[in-house]
Design a protein around this motif. Sequence first.
Motif, PDB file in Angstrom:
ATOM      1  N   GLU A  40     -26.769 100.202  18.750  1.00 50.81           N
ATOM      2  CA  GLU A  40     -28.325  99.482  19.194  1.00 50.81           C
ATOM      3  C   GLU A  40     -29.119  99.283  16.807  1.00 50.81           C
ATOM      4  OE1 GLU A  40     -32.893 101.794  19.963  1.00 50.81           O
ATOM      5  OE2 GLU A  40     -31.275 102.816  19.821  1.00 50.81           O
ATOM      6  N   LEU A  41     -28.262 100.580  16.327  1.00 48.37           N
ATOM      7  CA  LEU A  41     -29.235 100.340  14.899  1.00 48.37           C
ATOM      8  C   LEU A  41     -28.631  99.106  14.317  1.00 48.37           C
ATOM      9  CD1 LEU A  41     -29.444 104.021  13.786  1.00 48.37           C
ATOM     10  CD2 LEU A  41     -30.756 102.389  13.495  1.00 48.37           C
ATOM     11  N   MET A  42     -26.606  98.985  14.876  1.00 46.26           N
ATOM     12  CA  MET A  42     -26.259  97.310  14.143  1.00 46.26           C
ATOM     13  C   MET A  42     -27.239  95.875  14.237  1.00 46.26           C
ATOM     14  SD  MET A  42     -23.954  98.374  12.220  1.00 46.26           S
ATOM     15  CE  MET A  42     -22.621  96.579  11.883  1.00 46.26           C
ATOM     16  N   ARG A  43     -27.767  96.693  16.574  1.00 46.39           N
ATOM     17  CA  ARG A  43     -27.808  95.358  16.054  1.00 46.39           C
ATOM     18  C   ARG A  43     -29.401  95.022  15.488  1.00 46.39           C
ATOM     19  NH1 ARG A  43     -25.173  96.572  21.042  1.00 46.39           N
ATOM     20  NH2 ARG A  43     -26.883  97.826  22.172  1.00 46.39           N
ATOM     21  N   PHE A  44     -29.894  96.168  15.568  1.00 47.87           N
ATOM     22  CA  PHE A  44     -31.510  96.196  14.591  1.00 47.87           C
ATOM     23  C   PHE A  44     -31.243  95.926  13.287  1.00 47.87           C
ATOM     24  CE2 PHE A  44     -34.424  98.275  11.599  1.00 47.87           C
ATOM     25  CZ  PHE A  44     -35.554  97.556  12.598  1.00 47.87           C
ATOM     26  N   TYR A  45     -30.248  96.268  12.690  1.00 51.34           N
ATOM     27  CA  TYR A  45     -29.594  95.351  11.099  1.00 51.34           C
ATOM     28  C   TYR A  45     -29.528  94.354  10.984  1.00 51.34           C
ATOM     29  CZ  TYR A  45     -28.561 100.356  10.556  1.00 51.34           C
ATOM     30  OH  TYR A  45     -28.325 101.232  10.017  1.00 51.34           O
ATOM     31  N   ALA A  46     -28.820  93.754  12.230  1.00 50.45           N
ATOM     32  CA  ALA A  46     -28.725  92.525  12.197  1.00 50.45           C
ATOM     33  C   ALA A  46     -29.885  91.097  12.615  1.00 50.45           C
ATOM     34  CB  ALA A  46     -27.378  91.905  13.336  1.00 50.45           C
ATOM     35  N   ASP A  47     -30.578  92.011  13.661  1.00 47.35           N
ATOM     36  CA  ASP A  47     -31.621  91.107  13.684  1.00 47.35           C
ATOM     37  C   ASP A  47     -33.043  91.671  13.003  1.00 47.35           C
ATOM     38  OD1 ASP A  47     -30.419  90.155  16.099  1.00 47.35           O
ATOM     39  OD2 ASP A  47     -31.967  92.447  17.414  1.00 47.35           O
ATOM     40  N   SER A  48     -32.524  92.283  11.881  1.00 45.25           N
ATOM     41  CA  SER A  48     -34.014  92.824  10.441  1.00 45.25           C
ATOM     42  C   SER A  48     -33.644  91.350   9.544  1.00 45.25           C
ATOM     43  CB  SER A  48     -33.717  93.948  10.084  1.00 45.25           C
ATOM     44  OG  SER A  48     -33.892  94.277  11.402  1.00 45.25           O
ATOM     45  N   VAL A  49     -32.456  91.332   9.412  1.00 46.44           N
ATOM     46  CA  VAL A  49     -31.911  90.475   8.554  1.00 46.44           C
ATOM     47  C   VAL A  49     -31.251  88.218   8.520  1.00 46.44           C
ATOM     48  CG1 VAL A  49     -30.794  92.331   6.622  1.00 46.44           C
ATOM     49  CG2 VAL A  49     -29.493  90.917   8.175  1.00 46.44           C
ATOM     50  N   GLU A  50     -31.429  88.545  10.837  1.00 44.77           N
ATOM     51  CA  GLU A  50     -30.845  87.050  10.620  1.00 44.77           C
ATOM     52  C   GLU A  50     -31.824  86.148  10.395  1.00 44.77           C
ATOM     53  OE1 GLU A  50     -29.064  85.765  14.692  1.00 44.77           O
ATOM     54  OE2 GLU A  50     -30.965  87.045  15.058  1.00 44.77           O
ATOM     55  N   PRO A  51     -33.767  86.688  10.690  1.00 46.35           N
ATOM     56  CA  PRO A  51     -34.113  85.236  10.148  1.00 46.35           C
ATOM     57  C   PRO A  51     -34.153  84.640   8.929  1.00 46.35           C
ATOM     58  CG  PRO A  51     -35.305  87.500  11.550  1.00 46.35           C
ATOM     59  CD  PRO A  51     -33.984  87.655  10.921  1.00 46.35           C
ATOM     60  N   TYR A  52     -33.502  85.665   7.648  1.00 46.22           N
ATOM     61  CA  TYR A  52     -33.233  84.438   6.380  1.00 46.22           C
ATOM     62  C   TYR A  52     -31.867  83.921   6.028  1.00 46.22           C
ATOM     63  CZ  TYR A  52     -36.827  89.108   6.911  1.00 46.22           C
ATOM     64  OH  TYR A  52     -37.706  89.803   7.078  1.00 46.22           O
ATOM     65  N   GLY A  53     -31.489  84.114   7.737  1.00 45.63           N
ATOM     66  CA  GLY A  53     -30.482  82.819   7.188  1.00 45.63           C
ATOM     67  C   GLY A  53     -28.970  83.647   5.906  1.00 45.63           C
ATOM     68  N   PRO A  54     -27.397  82.918   6.448  1.00 45.42           N
ATOM     69  CA  PRO A  54     -26.519  83.194   5.933  1.00 45.42           C
ATOM     70  C   PRO A  54     -26.629  84.252   4.466  1.00 45.42           C
ATOM     71  CG  PRO A  54     -26.647  81.125   6.685  1.00 45.42           C
ATOM     72  CD  PRO A  54     -27.410  81.631   6.939  1.00 45.42           C
ATOM     73  N   ASP A  55     -27.225  82.973   3.889  1.00 47.48           N
ATOM     74  CA  ASP A  55     -27.111  83.312   2.672  1.00 47.48           C
ATOM     75  C   ASP A  55     -27.946  84.613   2.136  1.00 47.48           C
ATOM     76  OD1 ASP A  55     -24.999  81.003   2.224  1.00 47.48           O
ATOM     77  OD2 ASP A  55     -27.031  79.577   1.763  1.00 47.48           O
ATOM     78  N   LEU A  56     -29.021  84.981   2.193  1.00 47.06           N
ATOM     79  CA  LEU A  56     -29.939  85.888   2.067  1.00 47.06           C
ATOM     80  C   LEU A  56     -30.203  86.999   3.411  1.00 47.06           C
ATOM     81  CD1 LEU A  56     -33.390  82.843   1.135  1.00 47.06           C
ATOM     82  CD2 LEU A  56     -31.573  84.845  -0.450  1.00 47.06           C
ATOM     83  N   GLY A  57     -29.812  87.056   4.329  1.00 53.87           N
ATOM     84  CA  GLY A  57     -30.158  88.246   5.512  1.00 53.87           C
ATOM     85  C   GLY A  57     -28.962  88.779   5.737  1.00 53.87           C
ATOM     86  N   VAL A  58     -28.260  89.613   4.699  1.00 55.36           N
ATOM     87  CA  VAL A  58     -26.915  90.072   4.400  1.00 55.36           C
ATOM     88  C   VAL A  58     -27.165  91.777   5.064  1.00 55.36           C
ATOM     89  CG1 VAL A  58     -24.966  90.336   2.820  1.00 55.36           C
ATOM     90  CG2 VAL A  58     -26.199  88.107   3.000  1.00 55.36           C
ATOM     91  N   VAL A  59     -26.060  92.788   6.107  1.00 50.86           N
ATOM     92  CA  VAL A  59     -25.908  93.496   6.023  1.00 50.86           C
ATOM     93  C   VAL A  59     -24.675  93.633   5.133  1.00 50.86           C
ATOM     94  CG1 VAL A  59     -25.649  95.384   7.893  1.00 50.86           C
ATOM     95  CG2 VAL A  59     -27.228  93.431   8.351  1.00 50.86           C
ATOM     96  N   ASP A  60     -24.907  94.717   4.316  1.00 52.32           N
ATOM     97  CA  ASP A  60     -23.502  95.546   2.946  1.00 52.32           C
ATOM     98  C   ASP A  60     -23.446  96.669   3.741  1.00 52.32           C
ATOM     99  OD1 ASP A  60     -23.187  93.382   1.492  1.00 52.32           O
ATOM    100  OD2 ASP A  60     -25.483  93.588   0.373  1.00 52.32           O
ATOM    101  N   ILE A  61     -22.178  96.798   4.757  1.00 52.83           N
ATOM    102  CA  ILE A  61     -21.721  98.709   3.916  1.00 52.83           C
ATOM    103  C   ILE A  61     -21.489  99.153   2.773  1.00 52.83           C
ATOM    104  CG2 ILE A  61     -20.380  99.828   5.414  1.00 52.83           C
ATOM    105  CD1 ILE A  61     -20.342  98.172   7.921  1.00 52.83           C
ATOM    106  N   THR A  62     -21.552 100.553   1.641  1.00 50.68           N
ATOM    107  CA  THR A  62     -21.276 100.693   1.306  1.00 50.68           C
ATOM    108  C   THR A  62     -20.041 101.206   1.396  1.00 50.68           C
ATOM    109  OG1 THR A  62     -22.602 102.195   0.584  1.00 50.68           O
ATOM    110  CG2 THR A  62     -23.276 100.476   0.192  1.00 50.68           C
ATOM    111  N   THR A  63     -19.278 101.924  -0.504  1.00 49.38           N
ATOM    112  CA  THR A  63     -18.488 103.107  -0.579  1.00 49.38           C
ATOM    113  C   THR A  63     -18.637 104.049  -0.053  1.00 49.38           C
ATOM    114  OG1 THR A  63     -18.879 103.168  -2.649  1.00 49.38           O
ATOM    115  CG2 THR A  63     -16.976 101.761  -2.003  1.00 49.38           C
ATOM    116  N   ARG A  64     -20.031 103.854   0.260  1.00 52.01           N
ATOM    117  CA  ARG A  64     -19.996 105.446   0.465  1.00 52.01           C
ATOM    118  C   ARG A  64     -20.798 105.504   2.455  1.00 52.01           C
ATOM    119  NH1 ARG A  64     -22.732 106.314  -5.201  1.00 52.01           N
ATOM    120  NH2 ARG A  64     -21.492 108.158  -5.846  1.00 52.01           N
ATOM    121  N   GLN A  65     -20.529 104.636   2.840  1.00 51.68           N
ATOM    122  CA  GLN A  65     -20.894 104.705   4.220  1.00 51.68           C
ATOM    123  C   GLN A  65     -22.095 104.964   4.717  1.00 51.68           C
ATOM    124  OE1 GLN A  65     -18.905 107.896   6.406  1.00 51.68           O
ATOM    125  NE2 GLN A  65     -16.502 107.554   5.765  1.00 51.68           N
ATOM    126  N   ASN A  66     -22.923 103.432   4.175  1.00 56.56           N
ATOM    127  CA  ASN A  66     -23.818 103.761   4.339  1.00 56.56           C
ATOM    128  C   ASN A  66     -24.566 101.996   4.642  1.00 56.56           C
ATOM    129  OD1 ASN A  66     -26.519 104.108   4.057  1.00 56.56           O
ATOM    130  ND2 ASN A  66     -27.305 105.339   1.812  1.00 56.56           N
TER     131      ASN A  66
END
Length: 118
Positions: A54-80
């Motif tokens: 559910e959280l992953m879907r929320f992350y994706a839905d939150s940035v999707e409106p800004y397009g593939p160049d701006l709306g990005v979800v990053d996973i960091t080296t600290r599992q964040n």
Amino acid sequence: YAAAIRAGSLTWEEVEKADLDTRLKWVGLLHRGKRTPGRFMMRLRTPNGIISSELMRFYADSVEPYGPDLGVVDITTRQNFQLRGIPLEDAGDVTDGLHARNQTAFQSALDNVRNLVG
């Protein structure tokens, strides 16, 4: 600031530099002025790097409106997670959505305790 930003009567350009560079970081918003002016990265608190679908879907839905160049979800080296490309006027809605899912971005930047991983 929050009420004025949500009402659309204050833009990111009108926010004082000290607030852009420091105070907004306390709530997890980092201004991406050099690469994407007017867009922010929201660093999240993700204890032990554990999230739900559910959280992953929320992350994706939150940035999707800004397009593939701006709306990005990053996973960091600290599992964040970091949500990129968020305009300031939408940050309140994303924060509300995180809180509704028992997650936050508060105190995830600057000199704060980093994400704990096990």
